[in-house]
Design an enzyme around this catalytic site. Structure first.
Site, PDB file in Angstrom:
ATOM      1  N   ASP A  67     -28.324  34.000   8.267  1.00 38.34           N
ATOM      2  CA  ASP A  67     -27.992  33.417   9.568  1.00 38.34           C
ATOM      3  C   ASP A  67     -27.092  34.357  10.371  1.00 38.34           C
ATOM      4  OD1 ASP A  67     -29.307  31.220   8.641  1.00 38.34           O
ATOM      5  OD2 ASP A  67     -27.678  29.798   9.031  1.00 38.34           O
ATOM      6  N   ASP A  68     -27.033  34.101  11.650  1.00 36.25           N
ATOM      7  CA  ASP A  68     -26.021  34.650  12.569  1.00 36.25           C
ATOM      8  C   ASP A  68     -26.233  36.113  12.952  1.00 36.25           C
ATOM      9  OD1 ASP A  68     -25.017  32.138  12.318  1.00 36.25           O
ATOM     10  OD2 ASP A  68     -23.190  32.703  11.255  1.00 36.25           O
ATOM     11  N   HIS A 101     -31.943  30.388  15.607  1.00 37.46           N
ATOM     12  CA  HIS A 101     -30.621  29.835  15.284  1.00 37.46           C
ATOM     13  C   HIS A 101     -29.844  29.593  16.573  1.00 37.46           C
ATOM     14  CE1 HIS A 101     -27.445  28.753  12.600  1.00 37.46           C
ATOM     15  NE2 HIS A 101     -26.718  29.842  12.730  1.00 37.46           N
ATOM     16  N   HIS A 144     -25.142  29.890  19.626  1.00 31.40           N
ATOM     17  CA  HIS A 144     -24.446  29.303  18.474  1.00 31.40           C
ATOM     18  C   HIS A 144     -23.422  28.246  18.887  1.00 31.40           C
ATOM     19  CE1 HIS A 144     -22.910  28.980  14.383  1.00 31.40           C
ATOM     20  NE2 HIS A 144     -23.921  29.739  13.988  1.00 31.40           N
ATOM     21  N   HIS A 150     -25.512  35.345   5.161  1.00 30.84           N
ATOM     22  CA  HIS A 150     -25.297  35.761   6.551  1.00 30.84           C
ATOM     23  C   HIS A 150     -25.438  37.273   6.666  1.00 30.84           C
ATOM     24  CE1 HIS A 150     -23.397  31.805   6.287  1.00 30.84           C
ATOM     25  NE2 HIS A 150     -23.678  31.680   7.584  1.00 30.84           N
TER      26      HIS A 150
END
Ligand code: ZN
Length: 405
Positions: free
Chosen positions: A224-225, A274, A278, A365
Site C-alpha cells: 500500500d501507499d 488506494h 489517502h 507498504h
C-alpha cells in the site's frame, strides 16, 4: 419464527441447488478408474460430455481387459468467456503398458445455444494456419511439419486473450504420445465473435502462465501507499524470485512513476486503487469519494492502459454505503506485517510467517524501506513452505473456482 427460517432455508437450498454447477466424480477403486467432469446445467452440453465420458470408459474396459492393472483417468478444465461461451476440455489419460493421452473439447455459446466450431470463431483460417505454424516452430523445434499440411481444428478453447489449440499426438517426433497446446493471441486473428475488450483490459489473471494449480497453496503479497523510490527495488526482488504482488497505489503519486507502474503490469503484478489523496473515507461525501476513486482509475489507465478492479480502503475503514458507490472490489488483508511500526526485518517476518495460511492476503507498504529490506526473506520462507505467489485478482479467482468444485 423457527418455521419461517426453515422454509427460507429450504427455498434457498432448492433454488441454489437447481442452478448450481457441479463436478461429478466417479471412482472405481477395483478397476483403477477415476473420472471428474463438470455438470453445467445446460442439457445439450451435459449430454455431449457424459456421452463422451461413457464411451471412453466403456472402450477402456473392453480394450484393456487383458492388461495388468490398467488405469483410466479423466480430468477436465472449465472456462467461461463473457459469461456466454463455455469451454470444457476433457483430458483422458490411460496407463497400461504405455501412457496414452487424449483430449476432447466442447465450446458452447449460451447466446445462440450452439456448439462453436473454429469456422464460427475465426474469419480467416489461413491466417490461423500461419500463426499456428509460427508458434509451433518457435515452441517445438522438432515439430513434424508434414503433419500440419492437413490440420484440423477440432480441439480448442478460447478465453479473452488466446485461442488455445490442442494438437497431437504424433506431431512431435520424439514424444509422440503427448498432447501439445498452443496459445494463439486473439489480437493476431480476425474474429467472428465478440470478445469483451473492456473486460480484457482489466484482466490480470494469468494463472496458467504462472503455472499455478487450483489446489496449490497460494498467497498474495500486497503493498500500500506507493509508488515510491523503493518500488522499483521491490519489483526487482519479485522478478528475481519469480514472485508477484498487488500494489494499491495512491493516485496523486503515480505520475512520477510511470515506468514503475508499467513494470508492475508487464512483470505479472497487479495494480489496485488506494484512493487519490489517502483521505479517511468515512468522512467523505458520495461525490468526494467517487472523485478519490475515479481520478486514480483514470490516471492508472492513462499510464498503463489497464483499469484497476480492486480497491483498498485507506486505513482499512469503509461502510456498506461507500461500497455501493463503486463497482470495484474492496480488498482488506488477513496478515498485517505492521512494517511501518515494527521496522525491523525480524519483527516483520514474525508478523507474517506464522500467521500466513493458504489464501492469505499480506499487507505491506512500499513507501518506506522496511518491507523492502524484509521482502527477500519473506519470499524465501514462504517458498520453503510451498506457497505460490499470486495477485489478489488471481487469488479471488482461484477461491471462486474452489468454492464451485
Ligand atoms: Zn494506506
Amino acid at each position: 419464527m423457527k418455521k419461517i427460517i426453515l422454509i427460507c432455508l429450504c427455498l434457498l437450498l432448492t433454488t441454489t441447488g437447481c442452478n448450481k454447477k457441479e463436478i461429478k466424480t466417479e471412482i472405481n477403486e477395483d478397476k483403477h478408474i477415476a473420472i471428474n467432469y463438470p455438470v453445467t446445467g445446460i442439457n445439450v452440453l451435459d449430454d455431449a460430455i457424459s456421452t463422451y465420458v461413457n464411451k471412453t470408459c466403456n472402450n477402456f474396459k473392453k480394450e484393456y481387459k487383458s492388461y495388468n492393472k490398467p488405469e483410466l483417468n479423466i480430468s477436465y478444465t472449465y472456462k467461461e468467456l463473457n459469461n456466454n461461451i463455455i469451454n470444457v476440455s476433457l483430458n483422458t489419460e490411460i496407463n497400461a503398458d504405455k501412457k496414452i493421452n487424449k483430449i476432447k473439447t466442447f465450446t458452447y455459446d449460451k447466446k445462440t445455444k450452439k456448439f462453436l466450431s473454429m469456422e464460427d470463431i475465426v474469419q480467416d483460417l489461413d491466417m490461423l494456419d500461419y500463426n499456428l505454424k509460427k508458434e509451433l516452430l518457435e515452441k517445438y523445434k522438432e515439430a513434424d511439419m508434414d503433419f500440419l499440411s492437413n490440420i484440423s481444428y477440432d480441439y480448442f478453447t478460447i478465453d479473452d486473450k488466446n485461442l488455445t489449440i490442442y494438437l497431437g499426438p504424433n506431431i512431435l517426433k520424439d514424444t509422440n504420445e503427448q498432447i501439445i497446446f498452443l496459445d494463439i493471441p486473439l489480437d493476431s486473428l480476425k474474429l467472428l465473435i465478440d470478445i469483451d475488450k473492456a473486460n480484457n483490459q482489466d484482466n490480470y489473471i494469468n494463472i496458467k502462465k504462472k503455472n499455478i494449480n487450483y489446489d496449490d497453496k497460494i498467497v498474495a503479497l500486497t503493498f500500500d501507499d506507493g509508488p515510491s523510490k523503493y518500488t522499483n527495488k521491490i519489483l526487482d526482488i519479485l522478478k528475481n524470485n519469480d514472485a508477484c504482488a498487488t500494489f494499491f497505489v495512491i493516485g496523486n503519486k503515480v505520475n512520477f512513476y510511470n515506468e514503475t507502474l508499467n513494470r508492475m503490469i508487464k512483470e505479472g503484478s497487479e495494480i489496485g486503487n488506494h484512493s487519490y489523496n489517502h483521505k479517511w473515507l468515512n468522512r467523505l461525501s458520495e461525490t468526494e469519494f467517487k472523485e478519490e476513486i475515479n481520478k486514480t482509475q483514470e490516471i492508472v489507465k492513462n499510464i498503463t492502459g489497464f483499469t484497476p478492479k480492486l480497491f483498498r480502503p485507506t486505513y482499512g475503514g469503509y461502510s456498506d454505503k461507500l461500497k455501493s458507490y463503486t463497482d470495484l472490489t474492496f480488498v482488506l488483508w488477513d496478515v498485517d506485517s505492521s512494517d511501518w511500526k515494527v521496522k525491523t526485518e525480524n519483527k516483520i517476518l514474525k508478523n507474517i510467517i506464522p500467521n500466513t495460511k493458504d489464501g492469505s492476503i499480506i499487507l505491506m507498504h512500499d513507501n518506506h524501506e522496511y518491507s523492502l529490506k524484509a521482502l527477500e526473506a519473506v519470499i524465501k520462507e514462504l517458498k520453503e513452505k510451498d506457497y505460490k505467489f499470486v495477485t489478489v485478482s488471481e487469488l479471488l479467482e482461484i477461491k471462486k473456482i474452489r468454492e464451485n468444485e
